[in-house]
Design an enzyme around this catalytic site. Structure first.
Site, short mmCIF file in Angstrom:
data_model
loop_
_atom_site.label_atom_id
_atom_site.label_comp_id
_atom_site.label_asym_id
_atom_site.label_seq_id
_atom_site.Cartn_x
_atom_site.Cartn_y
_atom_site.Cartn_z
CG HIS A 1 3.09 1.21 1.32
ND1 HIS A 1 4.70 1.94 1.39
CD2 HIS A 1 2.64 1.68 2.34
CE1 HIS A 1 4.75 1.68 2.81
NE2 HIS A 1 3.16 1.33 3.44
CG ASP B 1 2.46 -3.47 -2.20
OD1 ASP B 1 1.88 -4.79 -1.05
OD2 ASP B 1 2.57 -2.40 -1.69
CD GLN C 1 -3.17 -2.55 3.60
OE1 GLN C 1 -3.96 -2.80 4.05
NE2 GLN C 1 -1.69 -2.26 4.04
CE LYS D 1 1.13 -3.68 6.01
NZ LYS D 1 1.42 -2.95 6.61
CB CYS E 1 4.09 4.74 3.72
SG CYS E 1 4.66 4.86 5.39
#
Lengths: 412, 137
Positions: free
Chosen positions: A126, A203, A206, A229, A370
């Site tokens: 991303h 990261d 998700q 999220k 993104c």
């Protein structure tokens, strides 16, 4: 801890007011969870209770509301630590979101880097785990190395040995792609980093919404995630970092709350972690909401949810396989993936598709997500993306697949 | 709303416009991206005697973007640059401020359903901004 109740999708769904009573009374098939997940009643109640019973600034006042707000804020930090398998809650830094967390590391940890040093990123990232490193490269003369992506939309970990060297100081990679849904195998990344003394930032935007983690056991050094999220409000996120690293890093932003002593003659000294990295008034109610969200999530049967989401993901993949002109960008099987499915449909632009499906209450995301380098890798401008949360059900998938066929007939 | 947005005339215009393509050796050209979605529009112009002689385009975009580019290619020839330069702003006012359709461009009314879909207004405006940039190049 008590064993969770076996997962019941409809019981889960019933806890989300926006799904049980959709705005305007129109149907809502919310499949845009990779962008933002919905809030369960437990989180809405916790935020409302905080704002009506304990609203005050934290770590400053001594009145009872300030005491209550500080306690709630720190309680949320402990809850997040528990969800992430972290025993030292001071290693949990509240930020504005994943982007803010990664920028914090890029600026603060990045201060120790310079010409001759390298940071490894990937084509799968991303922009929030790419642009901060590009900025660092420009600012500090650091070189960026880029791990390629396989045809299946996974990190090409076989290429690690040729890209990691003694010059590598940090590997900044995704835990799960927001486009392909592919889950990263962290083990080889940590092994490659350790072999050269490099650090690892993951990261987790998700992955974090899909069940509790044990971050220290992963062997990584930093982990970033977003509250919105993870069934929590917008405006709050988390940076987890190992104490020995965070303690040596200089502040990212200066201001109230992050100091030990400010003196115009002798200069300023800084607070210990985590406050050193929480300049200014933090997102207090949002953090309280995140604490409630992770407590709510931690009580769920994640093995049952994984089965449920895998079955729904399989239905999407099978359905796309039967639609003329549909192409999945990412793994076409169920192994090593989450319920994030991106696809193209010949002759139908993602935004037209998403707009068309909205008329039936199907909420998808269209565009480059993104992740423009990944789109370029696959020779496309963008995709449409369906992404799952535990509250999704078969009716959502039925509406999606019917809408895709309808759109193909209308536009292709 | 989607039914109104994707009415037959607009869909037909977008799909028919795909065949027009770019010009060979244009006098002026500009390519613009929409950073939010990755769409890209190129507008080509040939000029003669102080007027636009011909226009072409290449659009990697949604139907709204394609239809706007197709409309430019159809209607721009015969106009002087000074008449076309303000179009981007006039169309923006049409979409965002309920302004009138630009003089001589009644087909802009086909985009009136986009007035209520703020997230898609840039899709329509991108080709008009590319036109303005091409004229200014």
């Amino acid at each position: 801890m008590r064993a969770p109740k076996p997962f019941d999708p409809e019981s889960c769904r019933s806890q989300f007011p926006i799904l049980t009573e959709p705005p305007g009374g129109l149907p809502l098939h919310y499949l845009d969870n990779a962008a933002t997940a919905q809030l369960p009643a437990a989180v809405l109640t916790a935020v409302r209770r905080h704002e009506t019973m304990s609203r005050a600034n934290v770590a400053r006042g001594v009145h009872r509301l300030a005491e209550a707000a500080t306690a709630a804020y720190e309680d949320a930090r402990s809850a997040v630590a528990g969800y992430l398998g972290v025993t030292d809650a001071d290693e949990i830094v509240f930020t504005g979101g994943t982007t803010a967390s990664i920028n914090l590391v890029a600026y603060s940890f990045g201060e120790t880097l310079g010409p001759g040093d390298e940071v490894l990123v990937s084509e799968l990232e991303h922009h929030s785990n790419l642009v901060p490193w590009q900025l660092l490269a420009t600012r500090r003369g650091v070189a960026l190395k880029v791990l390629p992506v396989t045809e299946e939309g996974r990190l090409d970990l076989d290429r690690l040995p040729s890209l990691v060297s003694k010059r590598t100081k940090l590997l900044a990679l995704t835990h799960c792609s927001n486009v392909t849904g592919a889950i990263t195998d962290i083990g080889p990344i940590v092994a490659a980093a350790k072999s050269v003394g490099a650090r690892v930032l993951i990261d987790g935007a998700q992955r974090a919404p899909h069940g509790p983690l044990d971050l220290p056991a992963l062997g990584i050094d930093f982990y970033a995630l977003s509250g919105h999220k993870l069934y929590a409000p917008n405006g709050v996120g988390v940076l987890w970092g190992r104490r020995e690293l965070l303690s040596k890093m200089p502040p990212f932003m200066g201001g109230g709350g992050m100091i030990a002593q400010v003196d115009l003659e002798t200069g300023t000294s800084f607070a210990d972690i985590p406050r050193r990295f929480e300049a200014g008034t933090p997102p207090i109610a949002q953090a309280v909401g995140l604490g409630a969200a992770v407590r709510w999530a931690q009580a769920l049967d994640w093995a049952g949810i994984a089965q449920h989401e895998a079955r729904l993901t399989g239905r999407i993949l099978d359905g796309l396989g039967a639609i003329k002109g549909a192409r999945v960008i990412g793994p076409t099987g169920l192994q090593g993936r989450l319920g994030v499915v991106s696809f193209t449909l010949d002759g139908v632009h993602p935004h037209d598709l998403c707009q068309w499906l909205d008329r039936k209450g199907v909420a998808l995301r269209g565009g480059h997500h993104c992740a423009q380098p990944l789109a370029k890798r696959f020779g496309i401008a963008g995709t449409s993306r369906a992404s799952l949360a535990p509250y999704n059900n078969d009716a959502d998938i039925d509406a999606l697949l019917a809408g895709l066929e309808d759109a193909r007939k209308r536009f292709a | 709303m989607s039914e109104e947005l994707y009415h037959e005339k607009l869909v037909d215009r977008a799909q028919a416009g795909r065949a027009k393509g770019r010009l060979d050796q244009p006098d002026k050209t500009a390519t613009l991206d929409n950073p939010l979605c990755g769409d890209r529009v190129t507008i080509d112009l040939k000029l003669a005697d102080g007027k636009v002689l011909a226009a072409g385009h290449r659009t990697r975009g949604c139907l709204l973007c394609e239809a706007a580019a197709a409309l430019i290619v159809e209607k721009a020839p015969g106009n002087v640059p000074a008449a076309l330069l303000p179009l981007a702003d006039t169309v923006r006012q049409f979409l965002q401020k309920n302004g009138p359709a630009p003089a001589g461009w009644p087909a802009i009314e086909e985009f009136s359903p986009v007035r209520t879909v703020k997230s898609r207004q840039d899709c329509v405006l991108l080709p008009f901004r590319a036109l303005a940039q091409a004229l200014s190049s």
